[in-house]
Design an enzyme around this catalytic site. Structure first.
Site, short mmCIF file in Angstrom:
data_model
loop_
_atom_site.label_atom_id
_atom_site.label_comp_id
_atom_site.label_asym_id
_atom_site.label_seq_id
_atom_site.Cartn_x
_atom_site.Cartn_y
_atom_site.Cartn_z
N ASP A 283 37.76 53.60 71.05
CA ASP A 283 38.47 53.28 72.29
C ASP A 283 38.26 51.82 72.67
OD1 ASP A 283 39.77 53.29 74.71
OD2 ASP A 283 38.25 54.47 75.77
N LYS A 290 39.17 46.73 77.00
CA LYS A 290 37.83 46.77 77.60
C LYS A 290 37.13 45.43 77.40
CE LYS A 290 36.77 51.69 76.79
NZ LYS A 290 36.60 52.06 78.19
N ARG A 364 42.69 61.59 78.78
CA ARG A 364 43.48 62.59 79.51
C ARG A 364 44.87 62.76 78.91
NH1 ARG A 364 42.39 59.13 84.86
NH2 ARG A 364 40.50 58.88 83.62
N1 BES Z 1 36.07 56.53 76.91
C1 BES Z 1 36.17 56.02 78.22
C2 BES Z 1 35.11 56.58 79.15
C3 BES Z 1 33.85 55.77 79.24
C4 BES Z 1 33.85 54.56 79.89
C5 BES Z 1 32.67 56.26 78.74
C6 BES Z 1 32.69 53.84 80.01
C7 BES Z 1 31.50 55.55 78.84
C8 BES Z 1 31.51 54.33 79.48
C9 BES Z 1 37.53 56.35 78.82
O1 BES Z 1 38.58 56.41 77.93
C10 BES Z 1 37.85 55.27 79.78
O2 BES Z 1 38.05 54.17 79.35
N2 BES Z 1 37.90 55.62 81.06
C11 BES Z 1 38.16 54.67 82.08
C12 BES Z 1 39.21 55.28 82.97
C13 BES Z 1 39.80 54.29 83.93
C14 BES Z 1 40.69 53.32 83.22
C15 BES Z 1 40.59 55.06 84.97
C16 BES Z 1 36.87 54.43 82.85
O3 BES Z 1 36.12 55.37 83.07
O4 BES Z 1 36.60 53.28 83.17
ZN ZN Z 2 38.10 56.85 76.04
MN MN Z 3 39.48 54.55 77.59
#
Ligand code: BES
Ligand code: ZN
Ligand code: MN
Length: 514
Positions: A283, A290, A364
């Site tokens: 991801d 990110k 999601r």
């Molecule tokens: N895989 C991540 C979740 C995650 C983020 C796990 C940081 C561990 C540390 C997920 O796909 C994600 O990026 N979620 C975002 C959602 C946001 C864009 C609404 C998050 O949690 O920042």
């Molecule tokens: Zn993710």
């Molecule tokens: Mn993500």
């Protein structure tokens, strides 16, 4: 090790080979404790020792009980004391278990600590005194499971190979035949399931593409009876209308897959339990990219799917009398000329449309289609989502609890209690009606993020719930905080945890009795 693993390594790493790891083969004996070599003894609360350990103490002319007194060894979990050259023994390692003989977790932790001691000490073989545990069936096998889990190491790719060394553990139990059967038929398969999950999670994402993952699973299940595997490639997924899954995967040169394993161990017409996991093989965030710091850990973003796979492997290997489906929604979330953009609108398999306001909220999106397909295909009696879904769940609960959301009280309770029983704890978080309202979109049915972002874990859950039929009992576990360990615990090495395999095994095992 599955064949494809070798193939992938050779392809990707050229001449580098995987390093063999130390192994701890376990066996069970009913015999009295030996009077030589290295031995590990459990010590209970206030330095109490059981009957077998007292025999060892007598053989050592009381040196062990004197050491316990002199060192004021309290026998609390985590306390250890190693004595060298006492009586006829080369070493005696005392391992505190507190009241751990009364719980499954205490026994597994004891096994994990024995394993670490055996790996770190130089002795060639170890005798292990299993605690007297009148309240726990399978105590010896649970100690073995703990040893297996605590000694897990992922092969160190590309480092110079160490020679392979076995450090056999001989577990002294009241009934060796019964313990051996419990191990091979019940608990070793669970260890295999956790190992599968950890191996998948640990594998670097240059190797771990969606296609590699499906190949790996095929070989992991080779020869396991009553299992059928379905792989839906990106063309088929597009034909089925899986806009979420295909959309997330389309920024990668290695396209999405939907993988399902159907294990039939129950009645022909019995609806299966289903575990539908997030399987993002890496991801980056996609176009909503990110920050670089810590991004490497996002190879763990398929940990939910890994737990689903591991749980089905355990059930199938032990011949559980239930029908189970494990689903992995596999895609790599990359930025690219063909990637989806913020503002795009996608149509999912159910016909429901999603407005993508942040391409980093991708878990999601793949779960939406995976859930719909699973319900259409299998009509499950229970649907459990498991996903490293949000940083928000991690911020709220750290690595102590997975966040639990649900649409069904009895199902939630079942998951909660199974988690508590196996040491994979969950904590409920709400989906407030206002959160359901907040995800409504002006241009589509729902949007994948909400301005402001709070409450993040609940928004993610509310989005996924849109693809759950009201009649399907549903629980969603957000494991972003618990799936990766930053420090060692008795049965969890740093890195991939395999969270969910034991919890799901417990649910499966309890539904066998229904
Ligand atoms: N895989 C991540 C979740 C995650 C983020 C796990 C940081 C561990 C540390 C997920 O796909 C994600 O990026 N979620 C975002 C959602 C946001 C864009 C609404 C998050 O949690 O920042
Ligand atoms: Zn993710
Ligand atoms: Mn993500």
């Amino acid at each position: 090790m599955p064949q494809t693993w070798h193939a992938a390594l050779v392809l990707t790493l050229g001449s580098l080979v995987a390093t063999p790891v130390l192994a701890l083969p376990v066996s069970f004996v009913t015999a009295a404790p030996p009077s030589t070599g290295a031995i590990a003894l459990p010590v209970g609360k206030n330095g109490q020792i059981g009957e077998a350990a007292s025999q060892v103490d007598r053989i050592a002319n009381g040196a062990i009980s004197r050491a316990i007194t002199t060192a004021a060894f309290k026998g609390n979990p985590g306390d250890t004391l190693t004595l060298y050259a006492v009586g006829p023994y080369s070493r005696v390692t005392l391992i505190g278990i507190g009241e751990g003989a009364n719980t499954r977790i205490g026994l597994e932790d004891f096994g994990g600590r024995v394993a670490r001691a055996a790996l770190e000490g130089q002795a060639a073989t170890w005798a292990v005194i299993v605690p007297d545990a009148p309240a726990i069936a399978d105590a010896g096998a649970l100690v073995a499971l703990g040893a297996r889990l605590g000694s897990y190491e992922f092969p160190q790719l590309g480092k110079t190979a160490r020679p392979h060394t076995d450090r056999p553990l001989r577990l002294h139990v009241a009934n060796a035949a019964a313990a051996s059967t419990a191990w091979t038929q019940r608990w070793q398969p669970v260890g295999d399931g956790v190992k599968l999950a950890r191996d998948l999670i640990s594998t670097p994402s240059n190797i771990k593409s969606p296609q590699w993952y499906t190949d790996y699973i095929r070989s992991a299940f080779e020869g396991v009876p009553n299992v059928s595997i379905t792989v839906i490639d990106e063309k088929e997924a597009a034909r089925l209308g899986m806009g979420g899954l295909v959309g997330v995967g389309q920024g990668s040169t290695r396209p999405a897959r939907l993988l399902a394993i159907h294990y039939r161990g129950g009645a022909k017409d019995a609806a299966p339990i289903s575990f539908v996991g997030k399987g993002i093989t890496f991801d980056t965030g996609g176009i909503s990219i990110k920050p670089g710091d810590g991004m490497w850990r996002m190879r763990y973003d398929m940990a939910g799917s890994a737990a689903s796979m591991g749980a089905v492997l355990a059930a199938a290997k032990r011949g559980a009398k239930v029908n189970v489906v494990g689903v992995a929604a596999l895609a790599e979330n990359m930025p690219d000329g063909n990637a989806i953009r913020p503002g795009d609108v996608l149509t999912s398999m159910s016909g429901k449309t999603m407005e993508i306001l942040n391409t980093d909220a991708e878990g999601r999106m793949v779960l939406a289609d995976a859930n719909w397909w699973t319900q259409e295909t299998f009509k499950p009696s229970l649907l459990i989502n498991i996903a490293t879904l949000t940083g928000s769940a991690r911020a709220a609960l750290g690595d102590d609890y997975a966040a639990l959301f649900h649409n069904h009280e009895a199902a939630a309770k079942r998951v909660e209690e199974a988690g508590a029983a196996v040491g994979e704890n969950t904590w409920r978080l709400p989906i407030h009606p206002s959160t359901r309202a907040d995800i409504k979109s002006d241009v589509a049915d729902v949007k994948n993020v909400v301005e402001g972002g709070a409450p993040g874990a609940s928004i993610g859950a509310a989005f996924i719930e849109e693809w759950v039929k009201p009649e399907t009992p549903w629980v969603h576990l957000d494991i972003a905080g618990v799936a990766w360990a930053n420090s060692r615990k008795p049965t969890i090495p740093p890195g991939a945890v395999g969270f969910g395999v034991k919890l799901f095994d417990e649910i499966i095992s309890q539904s066998e009795g229904r």
